[in-house]
Design a protein around this motif. Sequence first.
Motif, PDB file in Angstrom:
ATOM      1  N   GLU A 333       8.087   3.926   8.860  1.00  0.00           N
ATOM      2  CA  GLU A 333       8.678   3.463  10.118  1.00  0.00           C
ATOM      3  C   GLU A 333       7.882   3.965  11.321  1.00  0.00           C
ATOM      4  N   ALA A 334       7.950   5.270  11.557  1.00  0.00           N
ATOM      5  CA  ALA A 334       7.239   5.832  12.713  1.00  0.00           C
ATOM      6  C   ALA A 334       5.786   6.103  12.307  1.00  0.00           C
ATOM      7  N   TRP A 335       4.945   5.121  12.504  1.00  0.00           N
ATOM      8  CA  TRP A 335       3.569   5.237  12.044  1.00  0.00           C
ATOM      9  C   TRP A 335       2.827   6.386  12.720  1.00  0.00           C
ATOM     10  N   HIS A 336       3.197   6.687  13.957  1.00  0.00           N
ATOM     11  CA  HIS A 336       2.498   7.767  14.660  1.00  0.00           C
ATOM     12  C   HIS A 336       2.875   9.144  14.102  1.00  0.00           C
ATOM     13  N   HIS A 337       3.905   9.204  13.249  1.00  0.00           N
ATOM     14  CA  HIS A 337       4.273  10.465  12.604  1.00  0.00           C
ATOM     15  C   HIS A 337       3.625  10.625  11.232  1.00  0.00           C
ATOM     16  N   THR A 338       2.873   9.631  10.806  1.00  0.00           N
ATOM     17  CA  THR A 338       2.297   9.644   9.456  1.00  0.00           C
ATOM     18  C   THR A 338       1.345  10.823   9.274  1.00  0.00           C
ATOM     19  N   ARG A 339       1.493  11.487   8.143  1.00  0.00           N
ATOM     20  CA  ARG A 339       0.528  12.537   7.781  1.00  0.00           C
ATOM     21  C   ARG A 339      -0.599  11.880   6.999  1.00  0.00           C
ATOM     22  N   TRP A 340      -1.778  11.916   7.559  1.00  0.00           N
ATOM     23  CA  TRP A 340      -2.898  11.203   6.964  1.00  0.00           C
ATOM     24  C   TRP A 340      -3.568  12.063   5.899  1.00  0.00           C
ATOM     25  N   LEU A 349       2.670   4.494   0.412  1.00  0.00           N
ATOM     26  CA  LEU A 349       1.672   3.431   0.306  1.00  0.00           C
ATOM     27  C   LEU A 349       0.879   3.531  -0.993  1.00  0.00           C
ATOM     28  N   GLY A 350       1.522   4.017  -2.044  1.00  0.00           N
ATOM     29  CA  GLY A 350       0.841   4.185  -3.319  1.00  0.00           C
ATOM     30  C   GLY A 350       0.172   2.919  -3.832  1.00  0.00           C
ATOM     31  N   PRO A 351       0.831   1.754  -3.819  1.00  0.00           N
ATOM     32  CA  PRO A 351       0.170   0.538  -4.289  1.00  0.00           C
ATOM     33  C   PRO A 351      -1.074   0.188  -3.489  1.00  0.00           C
ATOM     34  N   LEU A 352      -1.025   0.378  -2.167  1.00  0.00           N
ATOM     35  CA  LEU A 352      -2.198   0.110  -1.343  1.00  0.00           C
ATOM     36  C   LEU A 352      -3.333   1.055  -1.716  1.00  0.00           C
ATOM     37  N   LEU A 353      -3.032   2.346  -1.866  1.00  0.00           N
ATOM     38  CA  LEU A 353      -4.069   3.302  -2.252  1.00  0.00           C
ATOM     39  C   LEU A 353      -4.670   2.924  -3.604  1.00  0.00           C
ATOM     40  N   GLY A 354      -3.822   2.486  -4.530  1.00  0.00           N
ATOM     41  CA  GLY A 354      -4.319   2.100  -5.845  1.00  0.00           C
ATOM     42  C   GLY A 354      -5.285   0.935  -5.783  1.00  0.00           C
ATOM     43  N   HIS A 355      -4.941  -0.094  -5.001  1.00  0.00           N
ATOM     44  CA  HIS A 355      -5.846  -1.236  -4.847  1.00  0.00           C
ATOM     45  C   HIS A 355      -7.165  -0.813  -4.205  1.00  0.00           C
ATOM     46  N   LEU A 356      -7.084   0.049  -3.199  1.00  0.00           N
ATOM     47  CA  LEU A 356      -8.304   0.504  -2.527  1.00  0.00           C
ATOM     48  C   LEU A 356      -9.184   1.310  -3.474  1.00  0.00           C
ATOM     49  N   ILE A 357      -8.581   2.205  -4.231  1.00  0.00           N
ATOM     50  CA  ILE A 357      -9.353   3.017  -5.175  1.00  0.00           C
ATOM     51  C   ILE A 357      -9.995   2.142  -6.239  1.00  0.00           C
ATOM     52  N   HIS A 358      -9.230   1.194  -6.755  1.00  0.00           N
ATOM     53  CA  HIS A 358      -9.753   0.311  -7.804  1.00  0.00           C
ATOM     54  C   HIS A 358     -11.019  -0.388  -7.345  1.00  0.00           C
TER      55      HIS A 358
END
Length: 463
Positions: A333-340, A349-358
């Motif tokens: 929700e609060a994207w500016h609070h995201t810990r990068w 965002l596990g599915p996104l990370l998985g696609h990127l890693i693949h």
Amino acid sequence: MDFLDAYHLWADAHAFYDTTLFPSPADTNDPLARQSASWDERLAATPNGRLLRQNSLFDALNGNSRLHLLHVTHALEQINEQGVLYPSGGCLVGSIYCAPLTATDRGLRMHNLAAYVLTKEAPAFLAKLGVTDRVPTPLIFEINTPPQAYQGLAGVDYLRLGLIHLRIYCHLEYLLSKSERHRLRETVVARVKNSAAFLATAAAVAYRGTDIAARPFLGLLDETIPRLPILGYLYFEALAEYLMLHSTSQHTRRLADIGELNNWLYKEMLFASYPNMAGKFDLARFRPRPSQLADLIHQVDPTIEINHATGYLVERISHLIAARLFVPGEAPEAWHHTRWEFDALSTQLGPLLGHLIHRELRTFGRYPDFYFYFDQYKALQAWNYWNHMDIVAPFNGTMPKGEIGINPAYPNLDYRVWRAEQDDAGHLHPAEQLSLTIAPRLVDIKYTLMRNNQWTAPAPSAA
């Protein structure tokens, strides 16, 4: 990854078309469930929406105990020499890529997807590469499905494989050094961090119904695709879906009458916009410029209303991002609070990370040497799931376009294969029965018909 965990992930990666069309949102904790059900209704109400449930592909799968499928190869001589045909990765994970054939009294009629691959796509690839000593060869597979074969319609949706990619990497990551693992994590986190503006926009559309104009949305999408290549796949699938469901051209109507979605629309669109993609099929590069989109669509189908199409793309792409790239129920929700940080991002965002890693692993450090085993490991899990379910012929479940595979690991697979010839009416006929074995072992992706750009290397038998 234990068996139960992997089994659940693979079950979630399949679309079950034989279940209730509009499942109750109360059946799941996914906050997008109601929206997903609404999308099902919306897609079914399009001009060609009935084909999502009533089509020749599904008729072939649950019509009788015998399937006829077309497979196109560029390496028949090598296949015959070795007597083995290997599956490849891709949208059908680890199966022999095919398209349906329909038996008639005049021969086997090709699905329009099969006709395009055989008569246009495969020859264009070989011509682009300057290959003159090879020709695309049609093979007919006749498969006898056993009585215990799964009678339902479960298609694998490659857009849902993100968490599977992430879990497999976490299982195999020690093939990389500590510094390589750190660098890979930092790379994918940076890609997501620098794409937060677009992800936040898509989340706002998907979760809050925020009204976003199409031109700036598609412009931001275009800027983000190089950082998040999976968005190219989402964009392509959403646009292909729209064209197939909304086209009212004479060709589309003629195909609809025989239960087929018009695959020529997105094929022509893809190669009209990216002719240089021949020989290196890569949807991560699919990013038609917003200023060119209207001309591109009208080039392949003048019946499409552009403003409706672009508005649809905003909503559909946003929904697919939320549904396929975010962990269910964990939308940020609060994207500016995201810990990068990698571990923090993986919870949302596990599915996104998985696609990127693949995708990153194909070119990352020493890992290309191991990439084959990454995909082989994934294929083993898919085959295990399909065999548990008694699925002989998996299909591409993103949409029933006509892409269907042969499960190479199915016990006692009962099949025959012929080299085929095409008559003047376009029907295929068996010309020579071949003594081939389907082996449950992936061929390296660089040797497959739609990926091969290394013709100078000795090529093994390839799907």
